[in-house]
Design a protein around this motif. Structure first.
Motif, PDB file in Angstrom:
ATOM      1  N   PRO A  26       1.527  45.899  88.702  1.00 55.81           N
ATOM      2  CA  PRO A  26       2.962  46.195  89.569  1.00 55.81           C
ATOM      3  C   PRO A  26       3.997  46.594  88.886  1.00 55.81           C
TER       4      PRO A  26
ATOM      5  N   ILE B 255       6.933  46.051  89.601  1.00 56.13           N
ATOM      6  CA  ILE B 255       7.868  45.000  89.363  1.00 56.13           C
ATOM      7  C   ILE B 255       7.810  44.058  88.108  1.00 56.13           C
ATOM      8  N   ILE B 256       6.597  44.015  87.672  1.00 49.66           N
ATOM      9  CA  ILE B 256       6.146  43.315  86.834  1.00 49.66           C
ATOM     10  C   ILE B 256       6.749  43.840  85.300  1.00 49.66           C
ATOM     11  N   TYR B 257       6.411  45.219  85.299  1.00 46.40           N
ATOM     12  CA  TYR B 257       6.727  46.205  84.261  1.00 46.40           C
ATOM     13  C   TYR B 257       8.542  45.964  84.214  1.00 46.40           C
TER      14      TYR B 257
ATOM     15  N   GLY C 114       9.278  59.169  91.364  1.00 46.71           N
ATOM     16  CA  GLY C 114       9.466  57.897  92.661  1.00 46.71           C
ATOM     17  C   GLY C 114       9.363  56.550  92.381  1.00 46.71           C
TER      18      GLY C 114
ATOM     19  N   THR D 220      10.348  53.086  91.264  1.00 46.22           N
ATOM     20  CA  THR D 220      11.343  52.318  91.769  1.00 46.22           C
ATOM     21  C   THR D 220      11.638  51.059  91.038  1.00 46.22           C
ATOM     22  N   MET D 221      11.193  50.138  91.313  1.00 48.92           N
ATOM     23  CA  MET D 221      11.286  48.725  90.826  1.00 48.92           C
ATOM     24  C   MET D 221      11.477  48.644  89.415  1.00 48.92           C
TER      25      MET D 221
ATOM     26  N   THR E 114      14.783  50.317  88.424  1.00 44.88           N
ATOM     27  CA  THR E 114      15.947  49.484  89.012  1.00 44.88           C
ATOM     28  C   THR E 114      16.270  48.470  87.884  1.00 44.88           C
ATOM     29  N   PHE E 115      15.215  47.826  87.364  1.00 49.14           N
ATOM     30  CA  PHE E 115      15.529  46.566  86.224  1.00 49.14           C
ATOM     31  C   PHE E 115      16.458  47.035  85.230  1.00 49.14           C
TER      32      PHE E 115
ATOM     33  N   ALA F 261      15.665  56.669  93.091  1.00 54.11           N
ATOM     34  CA  ALA F 261      14.836  55.271  93.689  1.00 54.11           C
ATOM     35  C   ALA F 261      15.607  54.049  93.481  1.00 54.11           C
TER      36      ALA F 261
ATOM     37  N   ILE G  49      18.725  53.628  95.767  1.00 59.85           N
ATOM     38  CA  ILE G  49      18.289  53.240  96.959  1.00 59.85           C
ATOM     39  C   ILE G  49      18.074  51.826  96.991  1.00 59.85           C
ATOM     40  N   ALA G  50      17.068  51.381  96.214  1.00 62.52           N
ATOM     41  CA  ALA G  50      16.688  49.902  95.986  1.00 62.52           C
ATOM     42  C   ALA G  50      17.881  49.046  95.875  1.00 62.52           C
ATOM     43  N   ASN G  51      18.771  49.508  95.036  1.00 67.13           N
ATOM     44  CA  ASN G  51      20.060  48.633  94.650  1.00 67.13           C
ATOM     45  C   ASN G  51      21.058  48.433  95.647  1.00 67.13           C
TER      46      ASN G  51
ATOM     47  N   GLY H  77      17.265  59.824  99.534  1.00 64.86           N
ATOM     48  CA  GLY H  77      15.823  59.757  99.764  1.00 64.86           C
ATOM     49  C   GLY H  77      15.186  61.092 100.103  1.00 64.86           C
TER      50      GLY H  77
ATOM     51  N   LEU I 117      14.400  63.279  97.361  1.00 63.57           N
ATOM     52  CA  LEU I 117      13.310  62.473  96.359  1.00 63.57           C
ATOM     53  C   LEU I 117      11.892  62.987  97.244  1.00 63.57           C
TER      54      LEU I 117
END
Lengths: 281, 303
Positions: free
Chosen positions: B110, B112-114, B227, B229-230, B233-234, B254, B257-259, B277, B280
């Motif tokens: 996923p 988010i793990i990256y 596109g 996102t996670m 964002t990190f 992206a 928006i997430a942040n 958005g 995008l």
């Protein structure tokens, strides 16, 4: 090769070999590095209490029972919805080909949805379900995840249904069966393994999806199985905890990441095992 | 079972999918309307992003998104190119399947793990090792010392681009493999028969035949990177600022928006985030269109 190649040709060939082997090893190195960190930090944070306690306040012990349960609830609802609709759309595309124009529009839009950024799906459900009903909710999160899964299931299922030989359809119709009976009893049965794989692959993708949940399910620090309230879930918990300055939160984030990754790996292996018989026959 | 209800069910589902697509477009348009009306076309090129004075512009996040994805796709293409040929042409049969499967695994991890890995492992490594080294190397070069300059913070476009490159590689390399597989074996065998080397077969048979499709694969990967996102964002730093340096905190659409979306107060702020958005969504749509066109051209040529 009886005649020896010129030095230049051999050198170019070897160079390309080197490049190709190097890039492959480089990519695999990153895979290894990610797994290494997941295992190292994940196991350090993994504990039985993770599965029995709710997410704690900063600097205190706890687990992620609430987030795990929330994720299970939302993923189950999402996958049920997406499977039903996805299989029906795939059936429409593959079995009822008379409406070819509608079919090609649907296929095209499905491809766009497949490649649409998942955060856009989050914004859409925010507009559709969060704003009008006055708050973040588990059901909004479930539907957002369902929309992420839907195009994947549709796409893979259509491919799988199309592999079923036309002779089977013709044989069924020749027996006087209705088209729906042919589809339900013959086509689905012979494509079953592939359809299950399609669903499992989509599940693997949805299991770690975070962006569509940020503005739909949000998160919840307590235990909540109420579909109409903000629902705790693992991905958003990982996001919030990993970004936090608290060591115990970061540990929980790693542990949850390890859990999700192991789940996805297991799904991949499992789906390969069940799909094997039907591809080899 | 009756025929009609089942038929109706499949048709209704097909329409539901169309409705979802229309709904996405409509809801983005409706909720970004205050911003579209308030800022007009200037929104696209304004670099202002100030929630206090309620001035918003998309330019820094558009530039961030595109530059970040370009870095990702340049690095990712180099990797994917090598991997695709390694798996299809070079590797011994036994290793082939294993490598292909491992690369596929990378696609399953996923986003988010990256992102977490990027934040906790890659960012410190970038800050202490890679970025200082790049700064030293490019210090005497006029323009490049700006791009690889500033402070080695570890976050920013370069790190985000590297993480995205790893993420798009499985997709790009697998589409490249599919495209390469469309070349008939007889053509390759003919070249080998006149004692061409592997490289010559790739260079003079495979590449000319699949050029368009390979570019399609690259564009597809570019669309995916846009596109994402996670993960971004990190590691992007989340600052609405145009930077000359790839090492300074900035943002992508992206990631913004997430942040910011949940903390955004006031209609106009949320509406501005909705509008980026929408931008995008339109960009990824156009990119997908281009890549599909190119990939289908290849399969038609050889079909």
């Amino acid at each position: 090769m009886s005649r020896s190649l010129s030095f230049g040709r051999r050198a170019k060939n070897s160079l390309f070999y080197l490049f190709s082997v190097f890039t492959t090893l480089f990519a695999l190195f990153f895979l290894g590095a990610i797994f290494w960190e997941l295992i190292r930090s994940g196991f350090a944070g993994l504990d039985w209490s993770d599965f029995t306690e709710n997410t704690p306040p900063p600097m205190t012990d706890g687990g992620f029972l609430n987030a795990l349960v929330g994720s299970l609830i939302m993923t189950t609802i999402a996958m049920s919805l997406a499977t039903v609709v996805g299989v029906l759309v795939a059936t429409f595309l593959s079995e009822f080909r008379k409406q070819a124009r509608l079919g090609s529009v649907v296929r095209f839009l499905n491809d766009i949805l497949l490649s649409a950024p998942s955060i856009i799906i989050g914004l859409f459900i925010y507009a559709l379900l969060v704003v009008p009903f006055g708050g973040f909710s588990g059901i909004a999160g479930s539907i957002a995840l369902a929309i992420v899964a839907l195009p994947m299931i549709t796409r893979t299922c259509e491919d799988v249904l199309r592999i079923v030989p036309d002779q089977l359809r013709e044989a069924g119709i020749a027996l006087g069966l209705k088209r729906s009976t042919v589809t339900l009893r013959i086509i689905y049965r012979s494509a079953r393994a592939g359809m299950v794989t399609a669903v499992l692959l989509a599940l693997g993708r949805v299991a770690g999806e975070t962006a569509p949940l940020l503005f739909t399910a949000l998160n919840n620090s307590g235990f909540s199985a109420n579909l109409f309230a903000p629902m705790p879930n693992l991905p958003v918990m990982i996001y919030q905890f990993a970004m936090s300055p608290y060591e115990n939160w970061k540990e929980l984030a790693w542990a949850a990441s390890l859990l999700i990754t192991v789940f996805i790996l297991a799904l991949n292996v499992f789906s390969r095992v069940i799909f094997r018989p039907s591809t080899s026959s | 079972m009756k025929d009609a209800p089942f038929r109706l069910g499949t048709r209704a589902s097909a329409w539901l999918l169309i409705l979802i697509f229309a709904g996405i477009l409509a809801s983005l348009l409706v909720l970004s309307w205050p911003s579209i009306r308030g800022f007009g076309v200037g929104f696209l090129v304004s670099s202002e992003w100030n929630p206090v004075t309620k001035e918003f512009g998309a330019w820094p996040s558009i530039v961030g998104t595109i530059v970040c994805s370009l870095i990702a796709i340049v690095l990712g293409t180099i990797l994917s190119f090598g991997i695709a040929f390694f798996i299809t042409e070079i590797a011994p049969r036994r290793i082939r399947g294993v490598v292909a499967r491992l690369i596929e695994l990378m696609a399953g991890i996923p986003s988010i793990i990256y992102g977490m890995w990027g934040l906790f492992v890659l960012v410190p490594f970038m800050a202490t090792t890679v970025q200082p080294w790049l700064m030293k190397v490019f210090a005497p070069v006029p323009v490049l010392n700006q791009i690889f300059g500033g402070a080695p913070t570890g976050v920013g476009l370069f790190t985000a681009g590297v993480v995205l490159a790893i993420m798009v590689t499985p997709l790009v390399s697998s589409v490249m493999r599919d495209v390469l597989a469309t070349v008939p074996a007889s053509m390759k065998e003919a070249a080998y028969a006149v004692s061409a080397t592997r490289w010559e077969v790739i260079r003079y048979v495979l590449l000319p035949k699949t050029k368009v499709g390979l570019i399609g694969a690259v564009i597809l990967g570019f669309g995916r990177a846009l596109g994402e996102t996670m993960a971004v964002t990190f590691v992007i730093g989340n600052a609405h600022a145009l930077t000359e340096s790839l090492f300074m905190p900035t943002t992508t659409i992206a990631a913004s928006i997430a942040n910011e979306f949940n903390e955004a107060t006031g209609t106009l702020y949320r509406s501005a985030l909705m509008e980026i958005g929408l931008i995008l969504f339109v960009i990824t749509f156009l990119i997908l269109l281009a890549s599909r066109l190119l990939i289908s051209l290849t399969s038609r040529q050889s079909g």
